[in-house]
Structure formats: C-alpha cells, structure tokens
Design a protein around this motif. Structure first.
Motif, short mmCIF file in Angstrom:
data_model
loop_
_atom_site.label_atom_id
_atom_site.label_comp_id
_atom_site.label_asym_id
_atom_site.label_seq_id
_atom_site.Cartn_x
_atom_site.Cartn_y
_atom_site.Cartn_z
N ASP A 131 0.79 -1.22 0.00
CA ASP A 131 0.00 0.00 0.00
C ASP A 131 0.83 1.28 0.00
OD1 ASP A 131 0.57 0.58 2.78
OD2 ASP A 131 -1.01 -0.79 3.37
N SER A 132 0.24 2.36 0.42
CA SER A 132 0.90 3.66 0.32
C SER A 132 1.96 3.90 1.39
CB SER A 132 -0.15 4.77 0.41
OG SER A 132 -0.80 4.71 1.67
N GLU A 133 2.10 2.97 2.34
CA GLU A 133 3.08 3.15 3.41
C GLU A 133 4.51 2.84 2.96
OE1 GLU A 133 1.96 1.52 7.21
OE2 GLU A 133 -0.13 1.61 6.60
N GLY A 134 4.67 2.20 1.83
CA GLY A 134 6.01 1.96 1.30
C GLY A 134 6.52 0.56 1.51
N VAL A 135 7.82 0.45 1.72
CA VAL A 135 8.50 -0.85 1.78
C VAL A 135 8.14 -1.60 3.05
CG1 VAL A 135 10.74 -2.00 1.84
CG2 VAL A 135 10.43 0.00 0.40
N LYS A 136 7.77 -2.86 2.90
CA LYS A 136 7.47 -3.72 4.04
C LYS A 136 8.65 -4.62 4.35
CE LYS A 136 4.31 -7.30 5.57
NZ LYS A 136 3.19 -8.15 5.23
N GLN A 137 9.27 -5.16 3.30
CA GLN A 137 10.36 -6.12 3.50
C GLN A 137 11.29 -6.10 2.30
OE1 GLN A 137 9.78 -10.43 2.64
NE2 GLN A 137 10.07 -10.67 4.84
N ARG A 138 12.57 -6.31 2.57
CA ARG A 138 13.54 -6.55 1.50
C ARG A 138 14.14 -7.91 1.74
NH1 ARG A 138 15.55 -0.63 1.69
NH2 ARG A 138 14.47 0.21 -0.11
N ARG A 139 14.27 -8.67 0.68
CA ARG A 139 14.91 -9.98 0.77
C ARG A 139 16.13 -9.97 -0.13
NH1 ARG A 139 11.37 -15.15 0.63
NH2 ARG A 139 11.08 -14.36 2.74
N TYR A 140 17.25 -10.42 0.41
CA TYR A 140 18.51 -10.51 -0.32
C TYR A 140 18.82 -11.98 -0.58
CZ TYR A 140 19.13 -5.66 0.98
OH TYR A 140 18.96 -4.30 1.13
N TYR A 141 19.44 -12.24 -1.72
CA TYR A 141 19.76 -13.61 -2.14
C TYR A 141 21.25 -13.78 -2.26
CZ TYR A 141 14.81 -13.80 -3.12
OH TYR A 141 13.45 -13.76 -3.00
N ASP A 142 21.73 -15.01 -2.00
CA ASP A 142 23.16 -15.29 -2.08
C ASP A 142 23.59 -15.53 -3.53
OD1 ASP A 142 22.44 -17.92 -2.74
OD2 ASP A 142 22.95 -18.71 -0.77
#
Length: 85
Positions: free
Chosen positions: A39-50
């Motif tokens: 929604d309009s609140e922005g980023v919830k989670q970032r996931r990084y991969y190896d």
C-alpha cells in the motif's frame, strides 16, 4: 456503484499480495534484492539472495504482531528463516 469500486479495489489488493508472496518463493538470479511493497506506506520487506540465488537475509520494516523493533533482520540457513535480530 461506489461499493462495487471498493470491492474491485480490495480484490486487486488481494491479488497483488498473492503475486508478491509467490515471487518470494521463486529462485531468482544470484545476488539480487526483491523489494516487497504494501500500500501507500512503502516498503514492508527486502529480501537478499546469495550467489546461488537462495534467500540469504530479510530486512523487515513493518508487519503485524507484537514484540518487534523495526527494522529488524532475519538470516536464512538451509531454506529456514531464522529469528529476528
């Protein structure tokens, strides 16, 4: 008419959330970051991969539940998401 528009928007939001969760399950290109928006609140989670394309670390910026400080991280080990730190 207004109620129909509200229902259509809710359905679109549900479909979007399902699609974004499905994208997290795919094995992406190595060393990429997939940003999950809600929604309009922005980023919830970032996931990084190896380098092999496996989930390596999540950074959670907000979600439900209690007892969390934000942002916090979760490391992944052998396909299992670890506790927040």
């Amino acid at each position: 008419m207004k109620m129909q528009k509200i229902l259509e928007n809710q359905q679109i939001n549900i479909q979007r959330k399902v699609l974004l969760k499905a994208l997290l399950c795919l094995k992406p290109e190595p060393r990429i970051r997939l940003r999950i928006l809600e929604d309009s609140e922005g980023v919830k989670q970032r996931r990084y991969y190896d380098k092999n394309g496996n989930a390596d670390m999540d950074i959670d910026y907000r979600h439900g539940g209690t007892g969390h400080t934000f942002p916090h991280r979760h490391d992944w080990n052998n396909g299992v998401r670890g506790p927040a730190y």
